[in-house]
Design a protein around this motif. Structure first.
Motif, short mmCIF file in Angstrom:
data_model
loop_
_atom_site.label_atom_id
_atom_site.label_comp_id
_atom_site.label_asym_id
_atom_site.label_seq_id
_atom_site.Cartn_x
_atom_site.Cartn_y
_atom_site.Cartn_z
N PHE A 5 3.22 -1.05 6.29
CA PHE A 5 3.51 0.03 7.24
C PHE A 5 4.61 0.89 6.66
O PHE A 5 5.55 0.39 6.04
CB PHE A 5 3.99 -0.53 8.58
N ALA A 6 4.47 2.20 6.87
CA ALA A 6 5.53 3.13 6.48
C ALA A 6 5.59 4.28 7.47
O ALA A 6 4.55 4.77 7.93
CB ALA A 6 5.30 3.67 5.08
N LEU A 7 6.79 4.68 7.82
CA LEU A 7 7.04 5.88 8.60
C LEU A 7 7.67 6.87 7.63
O LEU A 7 8.63 6.53 6.94
CB LEU A 7 8.00 5.59 9.76
N CYS A 8 7.10 8.08 7.57
CA CYS A 8 7.51 9.04 6.55
C CYS A 8 7.71 10.43 7.13
O CYS A 8 7.22 10.74 8.21
CB CYS A 8 6.46 9.13 5.45
N GLU A 9 8.41 11.26 6.36
CA GLU A 9 8.67 12.64 6.72
C GLU A 9 8.18 13.54 5.58
O GLU A 9 8.54 13.33 4.42
CB GLU A 9 10.18 12.82 6.91
N MET A 10 7.36 14.54 5.92
CA MET A 10 6.87 15.50 4.92
C MET A 10 8.01 16.40 4.48
O MET A 10 8.85 16.81 5.30
CB MET A 10 5.75 16.39 5.49
N LEU A 11 8.03 16.73 3.21
CA LEU A 11 9.00 17.66 2.66
C LEU A 11 8.24 18.88 2.15
O LEU A 11 7.28 18.75 1.38
CB LEU A 11 9.78 17.01 1.51
N LEU A 12 8.66 20.05 2.62
CA LEU A 12 7.97 21.30 2.32
C LEU A 12 8.86 22.23 1.51
O LEU A 12 10.08 22.18 1.63
CB LEU A 12 7.56 22.00 3.63
N ASP A 13 8.22 23.09 0.72
CA ASP A 13 9.01 24.10 0.00
C ASP A 13 9.28 25.28 0.93
O ASP A 13 8.91 25.25 2.12
CB ASP A 13 8.32 24.53 -1.30
N ALA A 14 9.90 26.34 0.44
CA ALA A 14 10.29 27.50 1.25
C ALA A 14 9.10 28.19 1.89
O ALA A 14 9.22 28.82 2.95
CB ALA A 14 11.08 28.49 0.41
N GLU A 15 7.92 28.07 1.26
CA GLU A 15 6.70 28.69 1.82
C GLU A 15 5.93 27.77 2.75
O GLU A 15 4.86 28.12 3.24
CB GLU A 15 5.77 29.15 0.68
#
Length: 113
Positions: A5-15
């Motif tokens: 199991f993993a809980l994760c957060e997406m990382l986005l660029d400036a666009e």
């Protein structure tokens, strides 16, 4: 729980394009199934832990976060020498969770047949 199991957060660029994701929480089975020590995973990004991670992992999880639709994946992680079966769902804004199993042995047997 036998599944990872993993809980994760997406990382986005400036666009707003997905570039990575950060592990917020993992269970003990995560370490057993990946070989990555659980106490060294939390707070790290997938690219810090698996620099050559295949792009389809980040793209697939981003799709789950953006659409809110759960998805089932069956992909390899070449750098780990493993193949995983993953169920992913959105768990909040820019967040997703996964439950997964290592199906490497099953895939190897399929190739032999």
């Amino acid at each position: 729980m036998d599944e990872g199991f993993a809980l994760c957060e997406m990382l986005l660029d400036a666009e707003g394009k997905p570039v990575d994701f950060r592990y917020l929480r993992v269970n003990p089975a995560f370490a057993r199934l990946t070989g990555l020590p659980a106490d060294q995973v939390t707070g790290k990004t997938v690219k810090e832990l698996i620099p050559a991670i295949e792009p389809f992992w980040i793209e697939g999880y981003d799709r789950v976060v953006k659409t809110g639709r759960s998805e089932f994946f069956d992909y390899p992680v070449a750098e780990l020498g493993k193949h995983y079966q993953v169920y992913a769902w959105r768990s909040g804004a820019k967040r997703f969770a996964v439950i997964f199993n290592d199906i490497t042995e099953h895939k190897q047997l399929e190739k032999k047949i």
